[in-house]
Design an enzyme around this catalytic site. Structure first.
Site, short mmCIF file in Angstrom:
data_model
loop_
_atom_site.label_atom_id
_atom_site.label_comp_id
_atom_site.label_asym_id
_atom_site.label_seq_id
_atom_site.Cartn_x
_atom_site.Cartn_y
_atom_site.Cartn_z
N HIS A 105 0.86 -1.19 0.00
CA HIS A 105 0.00 0.00 0.00
C HIS A 105 0.89 1.23 0.00
O HIS A 105 1.72 1.40 0.88
CB HIS A 105 -0.92 0.01 1.23
CG HIS A 105 -2.14 -0.83 1.06
ND1 HIS A 105 -3.35 -0.48 1.59
CD2 HIS A 105 -2.33 -2.00 0.40
CE1 HIS A 105 -4.25 -1.40 1.28
NE2 HIS A 105 -3.64 -2.35 0.56
N TYR A 117 -9.07 6.06 7.02
CA TYR A 117 -9.21 6.46 8.43
C TYR A 117 -10.20 7.61 8.47
O TYR A 117 -9.97 8.66 7.88
CB TYR A 117 -7.86 6.94 8.97
CG TYR A 117 -6.84 5.86 9.24
CD1 TYR A 117 -5.98 5.41 8.22
CD2 TYR A 117 -6.71 5.29 10.49
CE1 TYR A 117 -5.04 4.43 8.47
CE2 TYR A 117 -5.77 4.29 10.76
CZ TYR A 117 -4.93 3.88 9.73
OH TYR A 117 -4.00 2.90 9.99
N PRO A 130 -4.48 0.87 18.44
CA PRO A 130 -4.12 0.36 17.11
C PRO A 130 -4.24 1.40 15.98
O PRO A 130 -3.92 1.10 14.84
CB PRO A 130 -5.09 -0.79 16.89
CG PRO A 130 -6.16 -0.61 17.88
CD PRO A 130 -5.62 0.19 19.01
N LYS A 153 0.87 0.30 15.04
CA LYS A 153 2.22 0.24 15.61
C LYS A 153 2.43 -0.91 16.59
O LYS A 153 3.56 -1.15 17.02
CB LYS A 153 2.54 1.56 16.33
CG LYS A 153 2.70 2.73 15.40
CD LYS A 153 3.88 2.57 14.47
CE LYS A 153 3.69 3.35 13.19
NZ LYS A 153 4.07 2.59 12.00
N TYR A 194 4.24 6.31 9.74
CA TYR A 194 3.37 5.19 9.40
C TYR A 194 4.16 4.05 8.76
O TYR A 194 3.95 2.89 9.09
CB TYR A 194 2.26 5.66 8.44
CG TYR A 194 1.07 4.71 8.40
CD1 TYR A 194 1.03 3.65 7.50
CD2 TYR A 194 0.02 4.87 9.28
CE1 TYR A 194 -0.04 2.77 7.47
CE2 TYR A 194 -1.07 3.99 9.27
CZ TYR A 194 -1.08 2.94 8.36
OH TYR A 194 -2.14 2.07 8.35
#
Ligand code: FAS
Ligand code: PHB
Length: 392
Positions: free
Chosen positions: A72, A203, A295, A299, A387
């Protein structure tokens, strides 16, 4: 019994460490409280940083990632019915890999079995003995397996037994300090055999609360909605879940959401937690045994992997080069990266969730944070770097 390293916990931390040590000819015995199937039945993380991918390669684990993983190169963030994309590869030259923790753990168990390394399942009454601050004595671990009492003397113990394990508790209370933040909500997650609503993660910060659209593959979707921490999963029918999810993601995505029966549904509490130090004499903590993150930043598993990286290199230097300096500084080294992961996970959670006690000003601050992220390249680069994974 005698061995070099006893690893308490047969989750991803313990198994990855065992495999890395094996590659360097260092013997480890793994103790796991549950059965292999039980461990593999837990649905958890879904996103892998570049670091854990490299570690799995170094551990010579034949993962199915090449055929079943998905790179991704960015993610979508939405708020107030608008959305924007953050490009990971633009800012970092790295994608992330969507490949479930269950699959990583399965690959690790398959690799472990090929090594012939000793793994005890269904162990009970695990106790750690002979650890002291100076690490002079060789520690011992006692436990029962198949009703038989076992006693292993070793050089070192790796506590990879998660948040509820025995390892952290085996550090004397006056020798450890913990830091904790419990969030006033949880994540209700479902797994469904439906095509993901979008080819990248979404998100969503919505008036009704946070939502996350993720996946495991083209026909297996993983979705989450923020819910009150005391909610009972029995009160969440599939229909209620799907309508809540659709109400929290932008209309253009909601319009193409394909729903179906949930094949797994559970509520996970959210907390930030760190134990300092992450070692006591010859006992070293890795992963959830030492720290927990919400979450939101993906991580948890990935920070467990960086702990394993540091401990593996420290043990390797000790056994192969007679250099114990990395062992002595393991906790400080690991914690430096742990706290950055804690910060990012706290920041993602604070920016994307609606907190019960937020007032009008708080809401404006949250929107300004998201506006700045949407409009500022440096802000997007900072998110991308965290990220995909800060360097080890
Ligand atoms: P684990 O908890 O995975 O493994 C510890 C192992 O030790 C377990 O198998 C346990 O049975 C065993 N054990 C415990 N006590 C023992 C004892 N006394 N003796 C022997 N064995 C013992 N992270 C993400 O990045 N994204 C997510 O979406 C995400 N979702 C999560 C959802 C839930 C419900 C939970 C609990 C965690 C989630 N996490 C997520 C975090 C999770 O992925 C962890 O970070 C990851 O499992 C850490 O791996 P370990 O440190 O190996 O701990
Ligand atoms: C998941 O796919 O389970 C997942 C992905 C990203 C997160 C958390 C969970 O931040």
């Amino acid at each position: 019994m005698q061995t070099q390293v006893v690893i308490i916990g047969g989750g991803p931390s313990g198994l990855l460490l065992a495999q890395l040590l094996h590659v360097r000819g260092i013997e480890a015995v793994v103790l796991e409280r549950k059965t292999r199937d039980y461990v593999l039945g837990r649905i958890r993380a879904g996103v892998l940083e570049r670091g854990i991918i490299a570690l799995l390669q170094e551990a010579q684990v034949e993962t199915r990632m090449a055929t079943q993983g998905f790179a991704h190169h960015g993610t979508v963030i939405s708020y107030d019915d608008q959305h924007f994309r953050i490009d990971f590869t633009d800012h970092t030259d790295h994608p992330v890999m969507v490949y479930g923790q269950t699959e990583v753990t399965r690959d690790l168990y398959d690799a472990r079995e090929k090594t012939g390394g000793q793994t005890f399942f269904d162990v009970e009454e695990v106790q750690i003995h002979n650890t002291d601050l100076d690490g002079t004595a060789r520690p011992r671990v006692t436990f029962t397996a198949d009703g038989t009492s076992q006693d292993i003397t070793c050089d070192y113990i790796a506590g990879c037994d998660g948040f509820h394990g025995v390892s952290r508790q085996s550090i004397p209370e006056d020798r450890r300090k913990t830091y904790e933040k419990v969030y006033p909500f949880g994540w209700l997650g479902i797994l469904s055999e439906t095509p993901p609503v979008h080819h990248e993660l979404i998100y969503a910060n919505a008036e009704r609360g946070f939502a996350l659209c993720s996946m495991r593959n083209d026909h297996l979707s993983r979705y989450y909605v923020q819910c009150p921490s005391d909610d009972d999963v029995a009160d969440w029918s599939d229909d209620r879940f799907w309508s809540e999810l659709a109400a929290r993601i932008p209309p253009d995505f909601a319009a193409r959401l394909q729903t179906g029966p949930s094949i797994e549904k559970s509520i996970a509490p959210l907390r930030s937690f760190v134990c300092e130090p992450m070692q006591y004499g010859r006992l070293f903590l890795c992963g959830d045994a030492a720290h927990i993150v919400p979450p939101t930043g993906a991580k948890g598993l990935n920070t467990a992997a960086s702990d394993v990286h540091y401990l593996y290199r420290a043990l390797w230097a000790h056994y192969l080069d007679d250099d114990s300096t990395k062992l002595a500084t393991y906790s400080a080294t690991a914690l430096s990266r742990v706290w950055k992961a804690e910060r990012f996970s706290w920041w993602m959670t604070s920016t994307l969730h609606r907190f019960p006690q937020m007032n009008a000003f708080d809401l404006r601050m949250q929107r300004a944070e998201l506006e700045f992220l949407r409009s500022n390249t440096a802000a997007q680069a900072a998110l991308a770097q965290n990220y995909v994974g800060l360097p080890y």
